[in-house]
Scaffold this active site. Sequence first.
Site, PDB file in Angstrom:
ATOM      1  N   ASP A 367      27.827   6.168   2.310  1.00 25.30           N
ATOM      2  CA  ASP A 367      27.876   5.800   0.884  1.00 25.30           C
ATOM      3  C   ASP A 367      28.800   4.664   0.439  1.00 25.30           C
ATOM      4  OD1 ASP A 367      30.012   7.512   1.457  1.00 25.30           O
ATOM      5  OD2 ASP A 367      29.562   8.981  -0.078  1.00 25.30           O
ATOM      6  N   GLU A 499      29.606  12.072  -8.811  1.00 25.64           N
ATOM      7  CA  GLU A 499      28.665  10.954  -8.602  1.00 25.64           C
ATOM      8  C   GLU A 499      27.572  10.813  -9.657  1.00 25.64           C
ATOM      9  OE1 GLU A 499      29.636  13.075  -6.219  1.00 25.64           O
ATOM     10  OE2 GLU A 499      30.957  11.744  -5.070  1.00 25.64           O
TER      11      GLU A 499
HETATM   12  C1  DMJ Z   1      35.628  11.390  -3.782  1.00 28.67           C
HETATM   13  O1  DMJ Z   1      36.781  11.571  -3.066  1.00 28.67           O
HETATM   14  C2  DMJ Z   1      35.112   9.990  -3.666  1.00 28.67           C
HETATM   15  O2  DMJ Z   1      34.198   9.742  -4.683  1.00 28.67           O
HETATM   16  C3  DMJ Z   1      34.451   9.725  -2.353  1.00 28.67           C
HETATM   17  O3  DMJ Z   1      33.865   8.442  -2.322  1.00 28.67           O
HETATM   18  C4  DMJ Z   1      33.380  10.748  -2.083  1.00 28.67           C
HETATM   19  N1  DMJ Z   1      33.822  12.085  -2.284  1.00 28.67           N
HETATM   20  C5  DMJ Z   1      34.628  12.435  -3.405  1.00 28.67           C
HETATM   21  C6  DMJ Z   1      33.891  12.928  -4.616  1.00 28.67           C
HETATM   22  O4  DMJ Z   1      32.739  13.599  -4.409  1.00 28.67           O
END
Ligand code: DMJ
Length: 609
Positions: A367, A499
């Site tokens: 991601d 998200e």
């Molecule tokens: C956060 O720590 C950040 O957005 C990361 O990129 C992905 N996981 C978590 C939130 O879900």
Amino acid sequence: TRVIPSLPFSESSVFAGTLLAFEKFVFLLFLSGLVTLCFGALFFLPDSVRLKRIFLSKNENPAVTVGSDNELSKKVPGDPEHLRAGLKGGEGANVKAQEPAARDERVTSAAHNGERASAYSYEAFKKCLLKPALGKNKGTPSDSETLQRREKVKEMMKFAWDNYKRYAWGQNELRPLTRNGHIGNMFGGLRGASIVDSLDTLYIMGLMEEYEEAKEWVQNNLNLISNGEASLFEVNIRYVGGLLSAYYLTGAEIFKQKVVELGEKLLPAFNTPTGIPRGVINLGSGTSWSWGWASAGSSILAEFGTLHLEFLHLSQLSGNPLFTEKVMNIRKLLNKIEKPHGLYPNFLSPVSGNWVQHHVSIGGLGDSFYEYLIKSYLMSDKTDQEAKKMYYSAMEAIETNLVQKSPGGLTYVAEWRGGILDHKMGHLACFSGGMIGIGADDGPTEQRQHYLDLAAEITHTCHESYSPTKLGPEAFRFDAGAEATATRLSDRYYILRPEVIESYMYMWRLTHDPKYREWGWEAVEALEKHCRVDAGFSGIRDVYASTVSHDNMQQSFFLSETLKYLYLLFSDDDLLPLEDWVFNTEAHPLPVIRKTCLWRNFPWTISET
Ligand code: DMJ
């Protein structure tokens, strides 16, 4: 044979003694001359000679002069050109171990701090912003309903903060059911993750008393001398990102001091044959290694690909170009390596520089790498052409290979396993609505509307997954009749992730379609109904269950991201305007670097073509 005249005993022995002392003196003089000569000769030996490295180790990583675009990559050792060259086309299995001394980097960096700290001016930085960071009126919306909604979000933040403070102060996260703190094993002995992650949210919301408490804790209690095992990625996005934002928003020197000190502790993770960092680092010793679960000792794309924004800012603040050099090296390798169908697999060997498995995902493991490509371009005031090119090529490959339409008409981004599609989307992948949205305007002219539509469609799909509780599962599927629903029990949990709301916020800013604010409000109501407990907010185990079961964890990203994005969604656009600010993947705003303004001719320009 020397003739010693006959003298009385005492006199002759004194004479003989004097003679011996004189000889000793001459001998010592000769010896010291010889040693000086040999030591001097070391300087004329080639750098590769081991003896030289032992005696002159401080020069192994000499300071690099900032100023000339290409100087950097030529001069910084520990990342020699021949190692990079060996990685062309992903055929770099035969590279030699790289062994820059971590301590030397810190020494060099400290020297830079001393030299350049005075060259950085917060006041000068502020003048580089096009608009005031907090807007004309702190982003206060004019219509009363939106204002009320924003006030509700602020109240939620205060509630989450107060309970953390009451039951878990100084620990990393709050366990709201058992009313205690959680340390976890991601931050290598660092404490106060929720405090550092909350600094900017508190400040933006005008919770000034709470912000001051947080700042005081950082000043007096954030101890960076730790010997634990940390996730490089997590420490970077939460601590480095949190401290950077706090500094840029407030100008408080303590944040700058702490963040540079912490950044230096992360540098040894890059001491691998390719310069691709390993996932775990001991913050005390600098030893690093790969996650046990990552196949064949590989590093994870979303981890080593999510350092760029913060590391560029570390260079800005410290004057030490090593930070930039480290991430530019990652960029260079990724740019050159052969990509299956133009896609970036999630696992890469930090030793050979080759992909380890062909699993591709815009969700977990992949991601934020894509996110940081487009954001690097935006943060460089749209000058980083290399990042731009990599982002749009990656998008093209993703669209060709991963983007799908379900039988029910929902657009989604599937995962790819060696050419076979897995028709699922993770909650994490829902950030991509916002990402594709902010990237739409700079894509090829004929694609701009298409990207905006795609962003809206993905955001719509993610909203569809938020049902029936109006909170979404960890992963949802589009096969065997499923339409954005979790088919496995193990995928049904929701851990307060941001998200989907993040995409609502960006889509609101880009389109001002009121549905995004409505969807955000739905999420607020659902959080209140299902996740709020007596002592904070908690994740839930099953978003489809009629009786809620809590997981007893108030994640620090709930304060840093989920609530911040909601607050921004109900604020005017001039609160942290997107022309000036880019959010890191933990929602910490970082300013656009205008090279004509902030720092003389800074070295990421090496990527400009
Ligand atoms: C956060 O720590 C950040 O957005 C990361 O990129 C992905 N996981 C978590 C939130 O879900």
